[in-house]
Scaffold this active site. Structure first.
Site, mmCIF file in Angstrom:
data_model
loop_
_atom_site.group_PDB
_atom_site.id
_atom_site.type_symbol
_atom_site.label_atom_id
_atom_site.label_comp_id
_atom_site.label_asym_id
_atom_site.label_seq_id
_atom_site.Cartn_x
_atom_site.Cartn_y
_atom_site.Cartn_z
ATOM 1 N N LYS A 1 0.823 -1.214 0.000
ATOM 2 C CA LYS A 1 0.000 0.000 0.000
ATOM 3 C C LYS A 1 0.854 1.260 0.000
ATOM 4 C CE LYS A 1 -4.341 -1.958 1.248
ATOM 5 N NZ LYS A 1 -5.361 -2.250 2.247
ATOM 6 N N ARG B 1 -3.398 -10.196 4.719
ATOM 7 C CA ARG B 1 -3.748 -10.240 3.285
ATOM 8 C C ARG B 1 -2.549 -9.735 2.475
ATOM 9 N NH1 ARG B 1 -5.842 -6.860 -0.566
ATOM 10 N NH2 ARG B 1 -7.467 -7.708 -1.935
HETATM 11 N N1 PMM Z 1 -7.353 -3.922 0.649
HETATM 12 C C1 PMM Z 1 -7.653 -3.942 -0.661
HETATM 13 C C2 PMM Z 1 -8.687 -4.757 -1.137
HETATM 14 N N2 PMM Z 1 -9.392 -5.553 -0.311
HETATM 15 N N3 PMM Z 1 -9.792 -6.368 1.840
HETATM 16 C C3 PMM Z 1 -9.525 -6.363 3.156
HETATM 17 N N4 PMM Z 1 -10.242 -7.147 3.987
HETATM 18 N N5 PMM Z 1 -8.553 -5.584 3.684
HETATM 19 C C4 PMM Z 1 -7.786 -4.759 2.905
HETATM 20 O O1 PMM Z 1 -6.918 -4.048 3.449
HETATM 21 C C5 PMM Z 1 -8.056 -4.723 1.513
HETATM 22 C C6 PMM Z 1 -9.092 -5.561 1.006
HETATM 23 C C7 PMM Z 1 -6.889 -3.058 -1.611
HETATM 24 O O2 PMM Z 1 -5.714 -3.660 -2.021
HETATM 25 P P1 PMM Z 1 -5.503 -4.386 -3.462
HETATM 26 O O3 PMM Z 1 -5.955 -3.428 -4.527
HETATM 27 O O4 PMM Z 1 -4.069 -4.687 -3.513
HETATM 28 O O5 PMM Z 1 -6.316 -5.642 -3.478
#
Ligand code: PMM
Length: 275
Positions: free
Chosen positions: A215, A255
């Site tokens: 991030k 994650r």
């Molecule tokens: N961050 C993203 C997408 N989905 N879900 C949860 N539970 N927690 C998060 O921090 C989260 C998520 C955004 O990141 P990406 O675009 O790399 O998927």
């Protein structure tokens, strides 16, 4: 006793525009192959999403989102994987669970489409309830935490309110996992405050999942002397360091995009703790 190792949730974004890996796995076949790689790397859960939530993103149509995620979920669940669907839509959550997902990862904590909570209650799926304030196209306007206790108190109170809404819809305590939502209506310092304050969120009594991987607050942390933010695909070492620190905090799940790096780091931590 050292805390139990967290579950590693590997990210499968079936999107043309996610901030970290947009466009790399945006056909079902590419996404399925990527999911299998993440399983081989040691993922415990695959998080399959068809909507990008990067700052400023526009939303796909529900039909588009379904067409992106369902074939991938069907195939990976048939392989025996534990599948999570990353969606804010009740139609998608419902059909994803029917296709084999056992976890609904709702980054809006039921605020975008409250009927997601009904689907979770009816299906018995695990519910990841993330802190969220607004859709990605204007979420950074809401990164203001001026009340007493700042961002930590606000996120705690707002997550608590979402748990109440989930209960009201019939979701049981055992189904709920909380997530502070790093980067969602948060400035870089807000994310660090939330990480340092995790015990206060854990004290709500639910397992906690954290998504820090790649991030922009890590890009900012690693800014070059000329002021350039560290690019997205070069934030992996910092991400892996956070996996270890989060494991030491006793979180339920982390994650990540690069499962192999986090799995290796957790193996080293586990061996260290054995003495
Ligand atoms: N961050 C993203 C997408 N989905 N879900 C949860 N539970 N927690 C998060 O921090 C989260 C998520 C955004 O990141 P990406 O675009 O790399 O998927």
């Amino acid at each position: 006793m050292p805390p139990t190792a967290p579950l590693l949730m590997g990210v499968v974004n079936v999107t043309p525009d996610s901030f970290s890996d947009g466009g790399r796995w945006d056909t079902p076949d590419a996404a399925i192959a990527h999911g299998r790689e993440l399983l081989a790397d040691g993922a415990d859960i695959l998080d399959i999403g068809g909507e990008s939530t990067r700052p400023g993103a526009t939303r796909p149509l529900v039909e588009e989102e379904l067409a992106r995620v369902l074939p991938v979920i069907r195939e990976l669940a048939a392989d025996g994987a534990t599948v999570s669907v990353d969606t804010m839509r009740s139609e998608v959550a419902d059909q994803a669970v029917a296709a084999g997902a056992s976890i609904v990862n709702d980054v809006s904590g039921g605020l975008s489409d409250p009927r997601v909570l009904d689907v979770v209650a009816a299906t018995g799926a695990t519910y990841i309830c993330m802190h969220w304030r607004a859709h990605s196209d204007h979420m950074q306007d809401f990164a203001v935490y001026d009340g007493p206790g700042g961002v930590l108190a606000a996120v705690r109170a707002e997550l608590s309110a979402r748990v109440d809404a989930a209960h009201a819809a019939g979701v049981r305590d055992e189904q709920i996992v909380l997530d502070p939502g790093l980067g969602f209506a948060k400035k870089a310092d807000h994310n660090w405050t939330l990480l340092a304050g995790l015990p206060s969120l854990q004290a709500l009594g639910y397992p906690v999942l954290v998504g820090a991987s790649r991030k922009s607050f890590l890009g900012r942390l690693l800014t070059a002397p000329d002021g350039t933010l560290r690019p997205v695909d070069d934030r992996e070492d910092a991400t892996t360091a956070l996996t270890v620190l989060l494991a030491q905090q006793g979180v339920w799940g982390v994650r990540v995009h690069d499962v192999r790096a986090s799995r290796d780091a957790l193996r080293a931590l586990e061996r260290w703790e054995e003495g």
